[in-house]
Design a protein around this motif. Structure first.
Motif, PDB file in Angstrom:
ATOM      1  N   THR A  24       0.836  -1.192   0.000  1.00  0.00           N
ATOM      2  CA  THR A  24       0.000   0.000   0.000  1.00  0.00           C
ATOM      3  C   THR A  24       0.875   1.247   0.000  1.00  0.00           C
ATOM      4  O   THR A  24       0.540   2.252  -0.621  1.00  0.00           O
ATOM      5  N   LEU A  25       2.035   1.199   0.667  1.00  0.00           N
ATOM      6  CA  LEU A  25       2.975   2.324   0.713  1.00  0.00           C
ATOM      7  C   LEU A  25       4.337   1.865   0.227  1.00  0.00           C
ATOM      8  O   LEU A  25       4.880   0.876   0.735  1.00  0.00           O
ATOM      9  N   THR A  26       4.896   2.587  -0.738  1.00  0.00           N
ATOM     10  CA  THR A  26       6.242   2.307  -1.243  1.00  0.00           C
ATOM     11  C   THR A  26       6.982   3.623  -1.387  1.00  0.00           C
ATOM     12  O   THR A  26       6.433   4.608  -1.893  1.00  0.00           O
ATOM     13  N   VAL A  27       8.230   3.653  -0.943  1.00  0.00           N
ATOM     14  CA  VAL A  27       9.068   4.844  -1.026  1.00  0.00           C
ATOM     15  C   VAL A  27      10.296   4.482  -1.853  1.00  0.00           C
ATOM     16  O   VAL A  27      11.078   3.611  -1.459  1.00  0.00           O
ATOM     17  N   VAL A  28      10.464   5.134  -3.004  1.00  0.00           N
ATOM     18  CA  VAL A  28      11.553   4.816  -3.932  1.00  0.00           C
ATOM     19  C   VAL A  28      12.516   5.989  -3.980  1.00  0.00           C
ATOM     20  O   VAL A  28      12.136   7.098  -4.366  1.00  0.00           O
ATOM     21  N   SER A  29      13.763   5.746  -3.588  1.00  0.00           N
ATOM     22  CA  SER A  29      14.785   6.792  -3.608  1.00  0.00           C
ATOM     23  C   SER A  29      15.845   6.468  -4.648  1.00  0.00           C
ATOM     24  O   SER A  29      16.344   5.348  -4.716  1.00  0.00           O
ATOM     25  N   GLY A  30      16.174   7.470  -5.446  1.00  0.00           N
ATOM     26  CA  GLY A  30      17.233   7.300  -6.434  1.00  0.00           C
ATOM     27  C   GLY A  30      17.637   8.644  -6.987  1.00  0.00           C
ATOM     28  O   GLY A  30      16.813   9.554  -7.123  1.00  0.00           O
ATOM     29  N   GLY A  31      18.912   8.791  -7.300  1.00  0.00           N
ATOM     30  CA  GLY A  31      19.387  10.043  -7.865  1.00  0.00           C
ATOM     31  C   GLY A  31      18.997  10.177  -9.324  1.00  0.00           C
ATOM     32  O   GLY A  31      18.443   9.250  -9.930  1.00  0.00           O
ATOM     33  N   PRO A  32      19.274  11.344  -9.931  1.00  0.00           N
ATOM     34  CA  PRO A  32      18.994  11.527 -11.351  1.00  0.00           C
ATOM     35  C   PRO A  32      19.712  10.469 -12.180  1.00  0.00           C
ATOM     36  O   PRO A  32      20.879  10.144 -11.931  1.00  0.00           O
ATOM     37  N   GLY A  33      19.002   9.901 -13.133  1.00  0.00           N
ATOM     38  CA  GLY A  33      19.612   8.908 -14.007  1.00  0.00           C
ATOM     39  C   GLY A  33      19.571   7.497 -13.485  1.00  0.00           C
ATOM     40  O   GLY A  33      20.125   6.587 -14.112  1.00  0.00           O
ATOM     41  N   THR A  34      18.900   7.261 -12.368  1.00  0.00           N
ATOM     42  CA  THR A  34      18.838   5.899 -11.822  1.00  0.00           C
ATOM     43  C   THR A  34      17.591   5.143 -12.265  1.00  0.00           C
ATOM     44  O   THR A  34      17.382   4.006 -11.851  1.00  0.00           O
ATOM     45  N   GLY A  35      16.753   5.760 -13.094  1.00  0.00           N
ATOM     46  CA  GLY A  35      15.637   5.029 -13.680  1.00  0.00           C
ATOM     47  C   GLY A  35      14.319   5.137 -12.955  1.00  0.00           C
ATOM     48  O   GLY A  35      13.456   4.276 -13.133  1.00  0.00           O
ATOM     49  N   LYS A  36      14.119   6.210 -12.178  1.00  0.00           N
ATOM     50  CA  LYS A  36      12.832   6.350 -11.476  1.00  0.00           C
ATOM     51  C   LYS A  36      11.680   6.487 -12.468  1.00  0.00           C
ATOM     52  O   LYS A  36      10.613   5.905 -12.273  1.00  0.00           O
ATOM     53  N   THR A  37      11.893   7.264 -13.539  1.00  0.00           N
ATOM     54  CA  THR A  37      10.814   7.446 -14.523  1.00  0.00           C
ATOM     55  C   THR A  37      10.485   6.143 -15.224  1.00  0.00           C
ATOM     56  O   THR A  37       9.304   5.796 -15.407  1.00  0.00           O
ATOM     57  N   THR A  38      11.497   5.396 -15.629  1.00  0.00           N
ATOM     58  CA  THR A  38      11.260   4.095 -16.264  1.00  0.00           C
ATOM     59  C   THR A  38      10.489   3.184 -15.326  1.00  0.00           C
ATOM     60  O   THR A  38       9.551   2.486 -15.737  1.00  0.00           O
ATOM     61  N   THR A  39      10.856   3.200 -14.065  1.00  0.00           N
ATOM     62  CA  THR A  39      10.160   2.379 -13.071  1.00  0.00           C
ATOM     63  C   THR A  39       8.687   2.784 -12.968  1.00  0.00           C
ATOM     64  O   THR A  39       7.798   1.923 -12.937  1.00  0.00           O
ATOM     65  N   VAL A  40       8.429   4.083 -12.946  1.00  0.00           N
ATOM     66  CA  VAL A  40       7.054   4.561 -12.825  1.00  0.00           C
ATOM     67  C   VAL A  40       6.229   4.193 -14.052  1.00  0.00           C
ATOM     68  O   VAL A  40       5.081   3.746 -13.936  1.00  0.00           O
ATOM     69  N   VAL A  41       6.795   4.384 -15.241  1.00  0.00           N
ATOM     70  CA  VAL A  41       6.063   4.052 -16.465  1.00  0.00           C
ATOM     71  C   VAL A  41       5.668   2.579 -16.470  1.00  0.00           C
ATOM     72  O   VAL A  41       4.509   2.221 -16.745  1.00  0.00           O
ATOM     73  N   ASN A  42       6.608   1.720 -16.148  1.00  0.00           N
ATOM     74  CA  ASN A  42       6.309   0.281 -16.140  1.00  0.00           C
ATOM     75  C   ASN A  42       5.346  -0.092 -15.015  1.00  0.00           C
ATOM     76  O   ASN A  42       4.486  -0.969 -15.176  1.00  0.00           O
ATOM     77  N   LEU A  43       5.486   0.568 -13.874  1.00  0.00           N
ATOM     78  CA  LEU A  43       4.548   0.330 -12.773  1.00  0.00           C
ATOM     79  C   LEU A  43       3.137   0.727 -13.178  1.00  0.00           C
ATOM     80  O   LEU A  43       2.173  -0.009 -12.917  1.00  0.00           O
ATOM     81  N   LEU A  44       2.988   1.888 -13.801  1.00  0.00           N
ATOM     82  CA  LEU A  44       1.668   2.329 -14.248  1.00  0.00           C
ATOM     83  C   LEU A  44       1.042   1.308 -15.183  1.00  0.00           C
ATOM     84  O   LEU A  44      -0.152   0.991 -15.084  1.00  0.00           O
ATOM     85  N   ALA A  45       1.845   0.785 -16.090  1.00  0.00           N
ATOM     86  CA  ALA A  45       1.331  -0.216 -17.027  1.00  0.00           C
ATOM     87  C   ALA A  45       0.858  -1.462 -16.292  1.00  0.00           C
ATOM     88  O   ALA A  45      -0.212  -2.014 -16.594  1.00  0.00           O
ATOM     89  N   CYS A  46       1.629  -1.908 -15.311  1.00  0.00           N
ATOM     90  CA  CYS A  46       1.250  -3.106 -14.557  1.00  0.00           C
ATOM     91  C   CYS A  46      -0.016  -2.856 -13.737  1.00  0.00           C
ATOM     92  O   CYS A  46      -0.896  -3.724 -13.644  1.00  0.00           O
ATOM     93  N   LEU A  47      -0.125  -1.666 -13.127  1.00  0.00           N
ATOM     94  CA  LEU A  47      -1.330  -1.344 -12.368  1.00  0.00           C
ATOM     95  C   LEU A  47      -2.563  -1.338 -13.268  1.00  0.00           C
ATOM     96  O   LEU A  47      -3.624  -1.844 -12.894  1.00  0.00           O
ATOM     97  N   LEU A  48      -2.405  -0.789 -14.473  1.00  0.00           N
ATOM     98  CA  LEU A  48      -3.537  -0.726 -15.394  1.00  0.00           C
ATOM     99  C   LEU A  48      -3.849  -2.085 -15.998  1.00  0.00           C
ATOM    100  O   LEU A  48      -4.999  -2.369 -16.341  1.00  0.00           O
TER     101      LEU A  48
END
Length: 651
Positions: free
Chosen positions: A166-190
């Motif tokens: 229910t709660l997830t906290v993702v930490s990463g610096g610029p260039g570590t793939g947070k956006t890629t992770t979010v895009v793929n997560l959104l797809a899986c949720l949908l």
């Protein structure tokens, strides 16, 4: 209500001290009316003043040990509690000050917000793991295919955690793939819930716009049916919560939650305690919450370091590792997170992305960011950019040439900024300018804006090209005032800009600061105009007169009459704080001439990682080394509140 548009750039000065002193007198008067012994009042006055002033430096509380000054802390505790206006964590009542069992003294408001946030975090962290559908599990494997056999894909782990939790906290610096992770997560949720209502949010309008743009750019690999379902906009948190400036309140809270099944917040390191509390309380208990940010960046300007505390320990229980292994096709023993940055009672909530895909491990920017982040001043100053025999940014090598334009690269792209600095066989992505050695900082700054001035001169009607040119470079300053502060840099560059853009003088207004090509940053939210703190626009000719042009949506533009502009300032240079959530091709970072409590490693790391390809550090060696060695510490009790609370666990 916390207002992101009213944030100060630095701890309070005389006005803040007067406010703190006034609060202290109010508290003392309260105690006197309750019949407090006069002997306790000097300590109470000092404690109340310190507690009030502490928030100006980002602290949620002040430590009793700091107030002690060699005195016995137990005696001080007894004296404060005897005043009748200092409550305890167990029995706060309506007392204006709260002293907890670990010696933290709070303003009542901050203690209340911290306790409420802790309860909401514990509630979300203690929810039963969610069932992941076969469709989502299969898509997770497709979007994160097996890679290097000896490495765990932590992006995949992060997405799997967000599906499970229910709660997830993702930490990463610029260039570590947070956006890629979010895009793929959104797809899986949908894929699991095609009708899921998903909200994207960020603390500022600029960060929200970048979030949507980044997701759109990274979504090309998704199946068309899922891509069409992705959220098409991101909200500022104030807009998401239904901010009502007239009433100083939000429309959404625990009693009237936001109507979403999942909330994904980018740049969550910018969340202060008050805004984080109100946001999470307004999320329905059944909704997923995903917080994305960088634990090593500067914290919010206002009180609190919420994201850094929530992401402090990426600790995983055996049950969680087993679940993640099953989702990701791994074995539990290989899912071994990093050691915690500090002790935390939270488990199975945080994940760190540490592999950088933007900066190679041996790149100058990558190495500098890593050394700064880890406080290794000696190693950082031993890098080639700081080698006296290497090329420097000097007035002689960066001439100011009217009309100077960047040349096209052989591949048809644009050549890097500061091409004069490149040396065969050397990584030219980081350069050091030591003002103490006679180099001209202003020349480096003007060289960075030469392309922008040329673009404005070439065609002032090509707004998109002008905005792109401006977004390619920025000057970031540690402080606002004084030589090397953002106000000083803006004054210097403005004088040059008026000369460079003199061909457009017909659009100037006598005695006015406005001229064609003037960039401005909005400082106060205007919900009618839909302009928000941090938005940047450029004054350009429109219909025979100047208007401020702002980007809007995908390739869209909006003209705002100068007379209707909310509070703003020139934006050739900004403080590092105001650049959070932004990225530029190149930056010049200007630090104070002398070591400063403002210039710390979090500020330096944040500034360096705003650049995609080039950084010029304008700083004396002593100041730079001191900044790397110093760290920002914010007094808070959120982790203690979490530890003292009862985390509900599923049976």
């Amino acid at each position: 209500m916390t207002a992101m548009d009213d944030l100060p750039d630095a701890p309070p000065g005389d006005a803040g001290q007067r406010l703190a002193a006034g609060f202290a007198e109010h508290v003392v008067g309260w105690a006197q009316r309750l019949g407090c012994d006069q002997a306790h009042l000097p300590l109470l006055r000092r404690a109340a003043c310190e507690a009030s002033a502490a928030s100006g430096s980002g602290h949620v509380c002040v430590l009793l040990s700091q107030l002690a000054a060699g005195e016995d802390e137990a005696f001080l505790r007894g004296s404060l509690l005897a005043t009748g206006v200092v409550g305890t964590a167990a029995s706060p009542g309506a007392s204006p000050l709260i002293l907890d069992e670990d010696g933290r003294l709070y303003l009542h408001r901050f203690f209340d917000e911290e306790a409420r946030l802790a309860r909401r975090i514990l509630q979300a962290a203690g929810e039963r793991p969610r069932t992941v559908s076969d469709a989502a599990r299969e898509l997770l494997g497709t979007l994160f295919p097996p890679g290097v056999q000896d490495e765990v894909d932590w992006q995949k782990i992060a997405a799997a955690m967000a599906l499970r939790n229910t709660l997830t906290v993702v930490s990463g610096g610029p260039g570590t793939g947070k956006t890629t992770t979010v895009v793929n997560l959104l797809a899986c949720l949908l894929a699991q819930e095609p009708e899921a209502r998903i909200a994207l949010a960020a603390p500022t309008g600029k960060a929200a716009a970048r979030m949507v743009e980044a997701i759109r750019q990274r979504a090309g690999h998704l199946p068309p049916d899922l891509r069409s379902k992705l959220p098409q906009e991101a909200f500022t948190i104030h807009r998401l919560l239904g901010a009502n400036p007239a009433q100083r309140r939000f429309a959404h809270d625990a009693a009237n939650p936001i109507p979403y099944d999942a909330l994904i917040v980018d740049e969550a390191s910018m969340l202060d305690l008050a805004l984080a509390t109100r946001l999470l309380e307004a999320v329905p208990p059944s909704a997923r919450i995903v917080l994305l940010g960088d634990k090593d960046q500067l914290a919010a300007v206002e009180a609190g370091a919420v994201f850094a505390e929530l992401s402090a320990a990426p600790t995983l229980t055996e049950d969680c590792r087993r679940d993640l292994a099953a989702l990701c096709g791994e074995t539990p023993d290989r899912i071994a997170p990093s050691a915690p940055a500090q002790a935390s009672p939270l488990r199975d909530v945080a994940v760190w992305l540490t592999r950088n895909y933007r900066f190679p491990a041996d790149s100058a920017i990558g190495q500098l960011a890593r050394h700064v982040n880890e406080g290794r001043a000696q190693q950082a100053m031993a890098l080639p950019p700081f080698d006296p025999s290497g090329p420097k940014v000097m007035a002689a090598t960066v001439p100011t040439v009217p009309g100077r334009q960047r040349k096209a690269a052989p591949d048809g792209g644009t050549a890097p900024l500061f091409p004069e600095l490149a040396a065969p066989g050397r990584d030219a992505s980081v350069r050091w300018l030591d003002p103490g050695q006679g180099q001209d900082m202003l020349e480096a700054i003007l060289a960075g804006y030469a392309d922008y001035f040329a673009t404005v001169r070439c065609d002032p009607a090509d707004v998109s090209a002008i905005l792109r040119a401006f977004d390619g470079f920025r000057v970031l300053c540690a402080v606002r005032e004084g030589e090397g502060g953002s106000s000083w840099v803006n004054e210097q560059v403005t004088r040059h800009a008026r000369q460079e853009l003199s061909a457009l003088a017909a659009f100037r207004q006598p005695g006015s600061p406005w001229y064609a090509g003037r960039p401005v940053m909005v400082l106060r939210n205007d919900y009618v105009l839909k302009l928000f703190n941090g938005d940047i626009g450029i004054a350009l000719p429109a219909g025979g007169e100047l208007a401020v042009m702002f980007p809007e949506g995908e390739q869209g533009l909006r003209a705002v009459p100068i007379a209707r502009m909310p509070q703003h300032e020139t934006a050739f240079a900004t403080t590092v704080h105001k650049a959070q959530g932004s990225e530029f091709e190149a930056v010049v970072l200007v630090l104070p001439r002398q070591p400063s409590r403002i210039a710390v490693r979090e500020l330096l790391y944040t500034a360096v990682t705003r650049a995609r390809s080039r950084v010029v550090l304008a700083a004396c060696a002593e100041t730079l080394a001191a900044a790397i060695a110093a760290t920002s510490q914010r007094h808070s009790g959120l982790l203690a509140r979490l530890a003292h609370g009862t985390q509900p666990r599923y049976p």
